[in-house]
Design a protein around this motif. Sequence first.
Motif, PDB file in Angstrom:
ATOM      1  N   ASP A 176       0.812  -1.225   0.000  1.00  0.00           N
ATOM      2  CA  ASP A 176       0.000   0.000   0.000  1.00  0.00           C
ATOM      3  C   ASP A 176       0.845   1.276   0.000  1.00  0.00           C
ATOM      4  OD1 ASP A 176       0.647  -0.951   2.493  1.00  0.00           O
ATOM      5  OD2 ASP A 176      -1.278  -0.478   3.429  1.00  0.00           O
ATOM      6  N   SER A 177       2.097   1.170   0.437  1.00  0.00           N
ATOM      7  CA  SER A 177       2.950   2.370   0.436  1.00  0.00           C
ATOM      8  C   SER A 177       3.424   2.701  -0.987  1.00  0.00           C
ATOM      9  CB  SER A 177       4.158   2.167   1.341  1.00  0.00           C
ATOM     10  OG  SER A 177       4.959   1.133   0.796  1.00  0.00           O
ATOM     11  N   GLU A 178       3.148   1.812  -1.953  1.00  0.00           N
ATOM     12  CA  GLU A 178       3.625   2.040  -3.324  1.00  0.00           C
ATOM     13  C   GLU A 178       2.522   2.435  -4.314  1.00  0.00           C
ATOM     14  OE1 GLU A 178       6.670  -0.711  -4.990  1.00  0.00           O
ATOM     15  OE2 GLU A 178       6.278  -1.841  -3.165  1.00  0.00           O
ATOM     16  N   PHE A 179       1.281   2.564  -3.813  1.00  0.00           N
ATOM     17  CA  PHE A 179       0.181   2.836  -4.760  1.00  0.00           C
ATOM     18  C   PHE A 179       0.444   4.121  -5.550  1.00  0.00           C
ATOM     19  CE2 PHE A 179      -3.116   0.490  -1.899  1.00  0.00           C
ATOM     20  CZ  PHE A 179      -2.544  -0.723  -2.252  1.00  0.00           C
ATOM     21  N   ALA A 180       0.896   5.173  -4.850  1.00  0.00           N
ATOM     22  CA  ALA A 180       1.118   6.455  -5.549  1.00  0.00           C
ATOM     23  C   ALA A 180       2.269   6.314  -6.545  1.00  0.00           C
ATOM     24  CB  ALA A 180       1.395   7.558  -4.536  1.00  0.00           C
ATOM     25  N   ASP A 181       3.298   5.550  -6.190  1.00  0.00           N
ATOM     26  CA  ASP A 181       4.418   5.353  -7.136  1.00  0.00           C
ATOM     27  C   ASP A 181       3.940   4.628  -8.396  1.00  0.00           C
ATOM     28  OD1 ASP A 181       6.146   6.566  -5.415  1.00  0.00           O
ATOM     29  OD2 ASP A 181       6.784   4.685  -4.455  1.00  0.00           O
ATOM     30  N   PHE A 182       3.058   3.648  -8.208  1.00  0.00           N
ATOM     31  CA  PHE A 182       2.502   2.958  -9.385  1.00  0.00           C
ATOM     32  C   PHE A 182       1.689   3.941 -10.227  1.00  0.00           C
ATOM     33  CE2 PHE A 182       3.287  -1.252  -7.357  1.00  0.00           C
ATOM     34  CZ  PHE A 182       3.811  -1.895  -8.473  1.00  0.00           C
ATOM     35  N   ALA A 183       0.881   4.759  -9.542  1.00  0.00           N
ATOM     36  CA  ALA A 183       0.058   5.722 -10.288  1.00  0.00           C
ATOM     37  C   ALA A 183       0.950   6.687 -11.068  1.00  0.00           C
ATOM     38  CB  ALA A 183      -0.846   6.475  -9.322  1.00  0.00           C
ATOM     39  N   LYS A 184       2.086   7.054 -10.465  1.00  0.00           N
ATOM     40  CA  LYS A 184       3.002   8.010 -11.126  1.00  0.00           C
ATOM     41  C   LYS A 184       3.602   7.441 -12.410  1.00  0.00           C
ATOM     42  CE  LYS A 184       4.928   9.893  -7.146  1.00  0.00           C
ATOM     43  NZ  LYS A 184       6.132  10.162  -6.416  1.00  0.00           N
ATOM     44  N   ARG A 216     -12.008   1.978  -3.447  1.00  0.00           N
ATOM     45  CA  ARG A 216     -12.240   3.349  -2.939  1.00  0.00           C
ATOM     46  C   ARG A 216     -11.077   3.784  -2.042  1.00  0.00           C
ATOM     47  NH1 ARG A 216     -14.113   4.969   1.519  1.00  0.00           N
ATOM     48  NH2 ARG A 216     -14.883   2.931   2.138  1.00  0.00           N
ATOM     49  N   GLU A 217     -10.636   2.868  -1.169  1.00  0.00           N
ATOM     50  CA  GLU A 217      -9.517   3.216  -0.276  1.00  0.00           C
ATOM     51  C   GLU A 217      -8.221   3.442  -1.062  1.00  0.00           C
ATOM     52  OE1 GLU A 217     -10.258   0.785   3.803  1.00  0.00           O
ATOM     53  OE2 GLU A 217     -10.346  -0.414   1.981  1.00  0.00           O
ATOM     54  N   ILE A 218      -7.997   2.613  -2.069  1.00  0.00           N
ATOM     55  CA  ILE A 218      -6.772   2.761  -2.878  1.00  0.00           C
ATOM     56  C   ILE A 218      -6.789   4.132  -3.547  1.00  0.00           C
ATOM     57  CG2 ILE A 218      -5.402   1.825  -4.795  1.00  0.00           C
ATOM     58  CD1 ILE A 218      -6.940  -0.867  -4.340  1.00  0.00           C
ATOM     59  N   ARG A 219      -7.952   4.483  -4.080  1.00  0.00           N
ATOM     60  CA  ARG A 219      -8.074   5.777  -4.764  1.00  0.00           C
ATOM     61  C   ARG A 219      -7.814   6.928  -3.783  1.00  0.00           C
ATOM     62  NH1 ARG A 219     -13.473   7.997  -7.641  1.00  0.00           N
ATOM     63  NH2 ARG A 219     -12.615  10.074  -7.944  1.00  0.00           N
ATOM     64  N   GLU A 220      -8.336   6.786  -2.570  1.00  0.00           N
ATOM     65  CA  GLU A 220      -8.124   7.849  -1.573  1.00  0.00           C
ATOM     66  C   GLU A 220      -6.636   8.003  -1.254  1.00  0.00           C
ATOM     67  OE1 GLU A 220     -12.408   7.340   0.654  1.00  0.00           O
ATOM     68  OE2 GLU A 220     -10.589   6.815   1.785  1.00  0.00           O
ATOM     69  N   ILE A 221      -5.957   6.862  -1.128  1.00  0.00           N
ATOM     70  CA  ILE A 221      -4.515   6.905  -0.819  1.00  0.00           C
ATOM     71  C   ILE A 221      -3.781   7.638  -1.940  1.00  0.00           C
ATOM     72  CG2 ILE A 221      -2.423   5.471  -0.594  1.00  0.00           C
ATOM     73  CD1 ILE A 221      -4.227   3.341   0.796  1.00  0.00           C
ATOM     74  N   ILE A 222      -4.120   7.333  -3.181  1.00  0.00           N
ATOM     75  CA  ILE A 222      -3.428   7.953  -4.324  1.00  0.00           C
ATOM     76  C   ILE A 222      -3.745   9.445  -4.387  1.00  0.00           C
ATOM     77  CG2 ILE A 222      -3.283   8.015  -6.859  1.00  0.00           C
ATOM     78  CD1 ILE A 222      -3.869   4.976  -6.796  1.00  0.00           C
TER      79      ILE A 222
END
Length: 338
Positions: A176-184, A216-222
């Motif tokens: 879960d700490s990498e979701f934003a990196d994947f989105a990037k 929904r939670e993943i989206r919120e984190i990103i």
Amino acid sequence: MTKDKPITQLNTDRFSRNISYLRVSVTDRCNLRCFYCVPEEGLPFLGHKDVLSYEEITAIVQAGVRHGIQKVRITGGEPLVRKGIEELVASISALPEIKDLAMTTNGVRLASMAHDLKKAGLHRVNVSLDSMKPEVFEKITGRNHCQEVKEGIEAALDAGLTPVKINVVAVAGVNDSEFADFAKLTMDKPVSVRFIEYMPIGKNMHWAEDRSISSREIREIIEKQLGPMTPVTEHGPLDGPARRFSLPGAQGEIGFINAISGHFCSTCNRLRLTADGKVRPCLFSDKEIDVRSVLRSGGGPSDLDAVFAQAIAQKPRGLDSAKSEKPGCDRSMSSIGG
Ligand code: SAM
């Protein structure tokens, strides 16, 4: 006067869904041991003779085509560990009715095979990658192949196996700490990163509900880290069940597959063919039709057609959210074909 439409078409099921998509597992073997896919004690592998030959798979796909199949995904196990896979790609891609021929792979062997697969007629790939950190990748998969997978993704882009989709199974406390990196990743590369909710598949698996994270939670984190995303509204012929978004100025897309929180049974257009020759009308039901024994007892095209007719007729409505039915099934994803 306009002609009346036929009430039923060959590929329309009891719930008015048009079944046009066949997922074909070519092997139950895999070169990774993802903890959510393969039980700790391992799995008994199928014997060589139990697995469908490429000729048998092609004959079954041809019967599928006669019942309206237009999209095929080659999967496994890991499809790239089966010898001569380009041969099967070439025979399926030669069927003019197949409009979309895709593969789901863990990408470990993709770097050296991407161009040959493209040449054989593969249209596109989905590469599974749950972590970009080698140590976390190894924790999830039991193997140290993170770099090979990254090179595989680059090779797929280079070969034009597009759109290249990256599948990330979201597991709380693991990636879960990498979701934003994947989105990037979607900023600079024309990739589609899709977050898949972790599902309770396989009866001997250690399903940990508290490890599941909703889309929904993943989206919120990103969005907390990268700002709001915009829904992608245009639809394409390759649309699947993902809900799609993009970051401002991004080349690629981010998708969410709500396998648990909002299952998509009402629009499910899939059948599955397992490596040992069972046609499975629904991932979440253990009902299977044995097409291998039909073939090996001398069955011809009309017998194969009957299997498809039966599979379409038996496709269940799916999970009932009103009854809070949860997804799940006995066989593991690696043995069904994910
Ligand atoms: N070996 C190939 C691969 O890794 O993509 C194809 C087979 S694998 C079973 C297909 C997909 O199913 C992968 O993206 C994998 O992460 C996903 N998968 C397997 N078990 C799962 C589970 N319990 N929940 C959600 N996704 C799962």
